[in-house]
Design an enzyme around this catalytic site. Sequence first.
Site, PDB file in Angstrom:
ATOM      1  N   HIS A   1      27.314  12.368  -4.348  1.00  0.00           N
ATOM      2  CA  HIS A   1      28.601  12.011  -4.950  1.00  0.00           C
ATOM      3  C   HIS A   1      28.356  12.141  -6.443  1.00  0.00           C
ATOM      4  O   HIS A   1      27.894  11.208  -7.100  1.00  0.00           O
ATOM      5  CB  HIS A   1      29.028  10.592  -4.572  1.00  0.00           C
ATOM      6  CG  HIS A   1      29.411  10.483  -3.120  1.00  0.00           C
ATOM      7  ND1 HIS A   1      29.798   9.316  -2.535  1.00  0.00           N
ATOM      8  CD2 HIS A   1      29.461  11.420  -2.139  1.00  0.00           C
ATOM      9  CE1 HIS A   1      30.076   9.543  -1.240  1.00  0.00           C
ATOM     10  NE2 HIS A   1      29.871  10.806  -0.991  1.00  0.00           N
TER      11      HIS A   1
ATOM     12  N   HIS B   1      39.577   8.412   4.620  1.00  0.00           N
ATOM     13  CA  HIS B   1      38.778   8.699   3.413  1.00  0.00           C
ATOM     14  C   HIS B   1      39.402   9.845   2.635  1.00  0.00           C
ATOM     15  O   HIS B   1      40.338  10.487   3.093  1.00  0.00           O
ATOM     16  CB  HIS B   1      37.319   8.998   3.777  1.00  0.00           C
ATOM     17  CG  HIS B   1      37.144  10.168   4.716  1.00  0.00           C
ATOM     18  ND1 HIS B   1      37.337  11.469   4.321  1.00  0.00           N
ATOM     19  CD2 HIS B   1      36.794  10.218   6.023  1.00  0.00           C
ATOM     20  CE1 HIS B   1      37.094  12.275   5.339  1.00  0.00           C
ATOM     21  NE2 HIS B   1      36.777  11.547   6.399  1.00  0.00           N
TER      22      HIS B   1
ATOM     23  N   TYR C   1      39.494  10.344  13.144  1.00  0.00           N
ATOM     24  CA  TYR C   1      38.577   9.445  13.850  1.00  0.00           C
ATOM     25  C   TYR C   1      39.398   8.530  14.743  1.00  0.00           C
ATOM     26  O   TYR C   1      40.247   7.778  14.233  1.00  0.00           O
ATOM     27  CB  TYR C   1      37.761   8.629  12.839  1.00  0.00           C
ATOM     28  CG  TYR C   1      37.186   9.505  11.739  1.00  0.00           C
ATOM     29  CD1 TYR C   1      35.964  10.150  11.901  1.00  0.00           C
ATOM     30  CD2 TYR C   1      37.901   9.730  10.556  1.00  0.00           C
ATOM     31  CE1 TYR C   1      35.459  10.979  10.902  1.00  0.00           C
ATOM     32  CE2 TYR C   1      37.407  10.564   9.567  1.00  0.00           C
ATOM     33  CZ  TYR C   1      36.194  11.184   9.743  1.00  0.00           C
ATOM     34  OH  TYR C   1      35.699  12.023   8.772  1.00  0.00           O
TER      35      TYR C   1
ATOM     36  N   GLU D   1      33.118  19.596   6.964  1.00  0.00           N
ATOM     37  CA  GLU D   1      32.866  19.452   5.525  1.00  0.00           C
ATOM     38  C   GLU D   1      32.126  20.654   4.975  1.00  0.00           C
ATOM     39  O   GLU D   1      31.099  21.073   5.527  1.00  0.00           O
ATOM     40  CB  GLU D   1      32.019  18.196   5.275  1.00  0.00           C
ATOM     41  CG  GLU D   1      31.638  18.027   3.803  1.00  0.00           C
ATOM     42  CD  GLU D   1      30.906  16.726   3.517  1.00  0.00           C
ATOM     43  OE1 GLU D   1      30.261  16.181   4.435  1.00  0.00           O
ATOM     44  OE2 GLU D   1      30.962  16.263   2.366  1.00  0.00           O
TER      45      GLU D   1
ATOM     46  N   ASP E   1      26.658  14.941   9.785  1.00  0.00           N
ATOM     47  CA  ASP E   1      26.876  15.072   8.343  1.00  0.00           C
ATOM     48  C   ASP E   1      25.491  15.032   7.720  1.00  0.00           C
ATOM     49  O   ASP E   1      24.873  13.966   7.614  1.00  0.00           O
ATOM     50  CB  ASP E   1      27.750  13.906   7.859  1.00  0.00           C
ATOM     51  CG  ASP E   1      28.099  14.010   6.377  1.00  0.00           C
ATOM     52  OD1 ASP E   1      27.427  14.775   5.652  1.00  0.00           O
ATOM     53  OD2 ASP E   1      29.034  13.319   5.954  1.00  0.00           O
TER      54      ASP E   1
ATOM     55  N   GLU F   1      36.405  17.858   3.001  1.00  0.00           N
ATOM     56  CA  GLU F   1      35.905  17.230   4.218  1.00  0.00           C
ATOM     57  C   GLU F   1      36.961  16.384   4.943  1.00  0.00           C
ATOM     58  O   GLU F   1      36.818  15.169   5.067  1.00  0.00           O
ATOM     59  CB  GLU F   1      34.675  16.376   3.916  1.00  0.00           C
ATOM     60  CG  GLU F   1      34.802  15.431   2.732  1.00  0.00           C
ATOM     61  CD  GLU F   1      33.534  14.609   2.526  1.00  0.00           C
ATOM     62  OE1 GLU F   1      33.072  13.957   3.479  1.00  0.00           O
ATOM     63  OE2 GLU F   1      32.999  14.634   1.397  1.00  0.00           O
TER      64      GLU F   1
ATOM     65  N   HIS G   1      34.639  15.128  -2.913  1.00  0.00           N
ATOM     66  CA  HIS G   1      34.056  14.565  -4.138  1.00  0.00           C
ATOM     67  C   HIS G   1      33.266  15.661  -4.839  1.00  0.00           C
ATOM     68  O   HIS G   1      32.913  16.678  -4.233  1.00  0.00           O
ATOM     69  CB  HIS G   1      33.127  13.390  -3.770  1.00  0.00           C
ATOM     70  CG  HIS G   1      32.171  13.724  -2.662  1.00  0.00           C
ATOM     71  ND1 HIS G   1      30.986  14.392  -2.883  1.00  0.00           N
ATOM     72  CD2 HIS G   1      32.240  13.545  -1.313  1.00  0.00           C
ATOM     73  CE1 HIS G   1      30.366  14.571  -1.722  1.00  0.00           C
ATOM     74  NE2 HIS G   1      31.096  14.085  -0.750  1.00  0.00           N
TER      75      HIS G   1
ATOM     76  N   HIS H   1      29.859   6.031   8.122  1.00  0.00           N
ATOM     77  CA  HIS H   1      28.503   6.064   7.572  1.00  0.00           C
ATOM     78  C   HIS H   1      27.476   5.665   8.635  1.00  0.00           C
ATOM     79  O   HIS H   1      26.514   4.964   8.341  1.00  0.00           O
ATOM     80  CB  HIS H   1      28.389   5.163   6.341  1.00  0.00           C
ATOM     81  CG  HIS H   1      29.149   5.688   5.162  1.00  0.00           C
ATOM     82  ND1 HIS H   1      29.472   4.936   4.065  1.00  0.00           N
ATOM     83  CD2 HIS H   1      29.665   6.922   4.917  1.00  0.00           C
ATOM     84  CE1 HIS H   1      30.157   5.676   3.204  1.00  0.00           C
ATOM     85  NE2 HIS H   1      30.284   6.886   3.701  1.00  0.00           N
TER      86      HIS H   1
ATOM     87  N   ASP I   1       0.779  -1.238   0.000  1.00  0.00           N
ATOM     88  CA  ASP I   1       0.000   0.000   0.000  1.00  0.00           C
ATOM     89  C   ASP I   1       0.809   1.286   0.000  1.00  0.00           C
ATOM     90  O   ASP I   1       0.245   2.364  -0.138  1.00  0.00           O
ATOM     91  CB  ASP I   1      -0.909   0.035   1.234  1.00  0.00           C
ATOM     92  CG  ASP I   1      -2.171  -0.759   0.981  1.00  0.00           C
ATOM     93  OD1 ASP I   1      -2.618  -0.785  -0.168  1.00  0.00           O
ATOM     94  OD2 ASP I   1      -2.683  -1.367   1.935  1.00  0.00           O
TER      95      ASP I   1
ATOM     96  N   ARG J   1      34.901  15.653  11.810  1.00  0.00           N
ATOM     97  CA  ARG J   1      34.983  15.972  10.381  1.00  0.00           C
ATOM     98  C   ARG J   1      34.410  17.375  10.209  1.00  0.00           C
ATOM     99  O   ARG J   1      33.445  17.737  10.892  1.00  0.00           O
ATOM    100  CB  ARG J   1      34.191  14.959   9.545  1.00  0.00           C
ATOM    101  CG  ARG J   1      34.190  15.265   8.060  1.00  0.00           C
ATOM    102  CD  ARG J   1      33.769  14.091   7.159  1.00  0.00           C
ATOM    103  NE  ARG J   1      32.398  13.653   7.327  1.00  0.00           N
ATOM    104  CZ  ARG J   1      32.059  12.539   7.947  1.00  0.00           C
ATOM    105  NH1 ARG J   1      32.963  11.742   8.483  1.00  0.00           N
ATOM    106  NH2 ARG J   1      30.782  12.206   8.059  1.00  0.00           N
TER     107      ARG J   1
ATOM    108  N   ASP K   1      26.027  19.110   1.141  1.00  0.00           N
ATOM    109  CA  ASP K   1      26.669  18.017   1.897  1.00  0.00           C
ATOM    110  C   ASP K   1      27.623  18.667   2.897  1.00  0.00           C
ATOM    111  O   ASP K   1      28.727  19.053   2.527  1.00  0.00           O
ATOM    112  CB  ASP K   1      27.422  17.111   0.900  1.00  0.00           C
ATOM    113  CG  ASP K   1      28.094  15.931   1.586  1.00  0.00           C
ATOM    114  OD1 ASP K   1      27.852  15.697   2.777  1.00  0.00           O
ATOM    115  OD2 ASP K   1      28.881  15.246   0.897  1.00  0.00           O
TER     116      ASP K   1
HETATM  117  N1  GLY Z   1      27.647  12.662   3.234  1.00  0.00           N
HETATM  118  C1  GLY Z   1      28.419  11.816   2.433  1.00  0.00           C
HETATM  119  C2  GLY Z   1      29.770  12.347   2.234  1.00  0.00           C
HETATM  120  O1  GLY Z   1      30.197  13.208   2.957  1.00  0.00           O
HETATM  121  O2  GLY Z   1      30.447  11.984   1.319  1.00  0.00           O
HETATM  122 MN    MN Z   2      30.795  14.532   1.321  1.00  0.00          MN
HETATM  123 MN    MN Z   3      28.969  14.532   4.017  1.00  0.00          MN
END
Ligand code: GLY
Ligand code: MN
Ligand code: MN
Length: 436
Positions: A360, A349, A387, A407, A259, A383, A353, A242, A38, A405, A270
Amino acid sequence: MTAKGIDFSLRRENLSKLLLDDSVILVASSSIKSRNSDADFPFRQDSNFYYLSGFNEPESLLVIRPSAKKRKYVIFCRDRDPLREQWDGFRSGQGGAKEVHGADEAYSISLVDEVMPSLLEGARNIYYSMSSPNGINVGLNKWLDQIRANTRQGSEVPENLLSLDSLLDELRLLKDEEELLLMRKAGEITCEAHIRAMTNVTPGMYEYQLEAEYLHTFIKGGARFPAYNSIVGGGNNSCILHYNENNSELADGDLVLVDAGCEYEHYASDVTRTFPVGKKFTVEQKKIYEIVLEAHKQASAEIKPGNPWIRAQDTSVKVITEGLIDLGLLKGKANEIIKKGEYSKFYMHRIGHWLGMDVHDVGNYKKNGQWRDLEPGMVLTIEPGIYILDSLEDVEEKWLGIGIRIEDDLLVTENGNEVLSANAPRDIQDIESLRS
Ligand code: GLY
Ligand code: MN
Ligand code: MN
């Protein structure tokens, strides 16, 4: 045809200029995904489809034929249906596809197998997205077979199937002024949400309650949905890149990393901020924060035309590595640690991006094997983060559970960059002043 200031026909024209002669472009819409018998998940149009059409309905197909004499732009879409529209909402139908969305011709999607061969027949090249989840391969094989079956009657079968992605990705990578208006707006709403969260967070609140401050601000600002699942992690959860559970209680003395970014008119923001749940950063939190902030500042300064994209990455690695050596968290010479990648125990990381219709966003990072240079109109995130998971061994206890972080979303301009998310405080003093 314009909507929200965007000239979709100009986009189709720009794409057409990049094609080989005698080409046809096919683009499929997203479909509605059902959640149960539904209820459906919210519909989000395929970004390529929306980019070229502004047509925001499922079960649709675009056909663009720049070198044809007639039917240069064709939309297949759902029929008007008063009963279904009473239940599920408005449909443009073929009338709307032509009158509002500028199609030269429009057909019911139920006729696609009947009509499509006549649109493909005689063209030499067919461009379509080979990576889209809304693949049209199945239909395409069928349509080509139909044309092949009629060669004795004189039908000519297209010769080449080509990827649309590389052409469209490059167009989407460079944003025009209309797109930038939407991206600035997405940035503003997102910053407003970060300020509201920094102001309202209190010990004892749950992460999802802080998330609600964001969703409230997004929707109130006209952005119905976040651009991705919001990450709201307090204490050690801030170290999980994540993290999405967002269900823990926020404790005094901890930091919370958020984030979160809204999607406004199909354009994403972002933005990450990390701030104290209580009134102030602790001494250790401050020390780590200052390193990340310095990495952010120095990496951002590298965002200007002509600089290779990778330079911001290298800069952030250097600042973070040296900072962690100063604090005794990394041991040895910076050059060696960087060469061996040992910094990735704390910074695992990339610096960022591309950002656009997708969080992304599309676009290559290398060209001919080289990291590409930045150009005005590109939008990307910066960003950096550190950590320190509480399960790490051989790390002094006072550092454990700190995840930070910072960003932001940066537009490459003629002379440098413009930060689209500048309104959300980043400096410790500015953040603490919101907490008092
Ligand atoms: N929020 C996903 C990233 O920062 O790439
Ligand atoms: Mn990002
Ligand atoms: Mn992000």
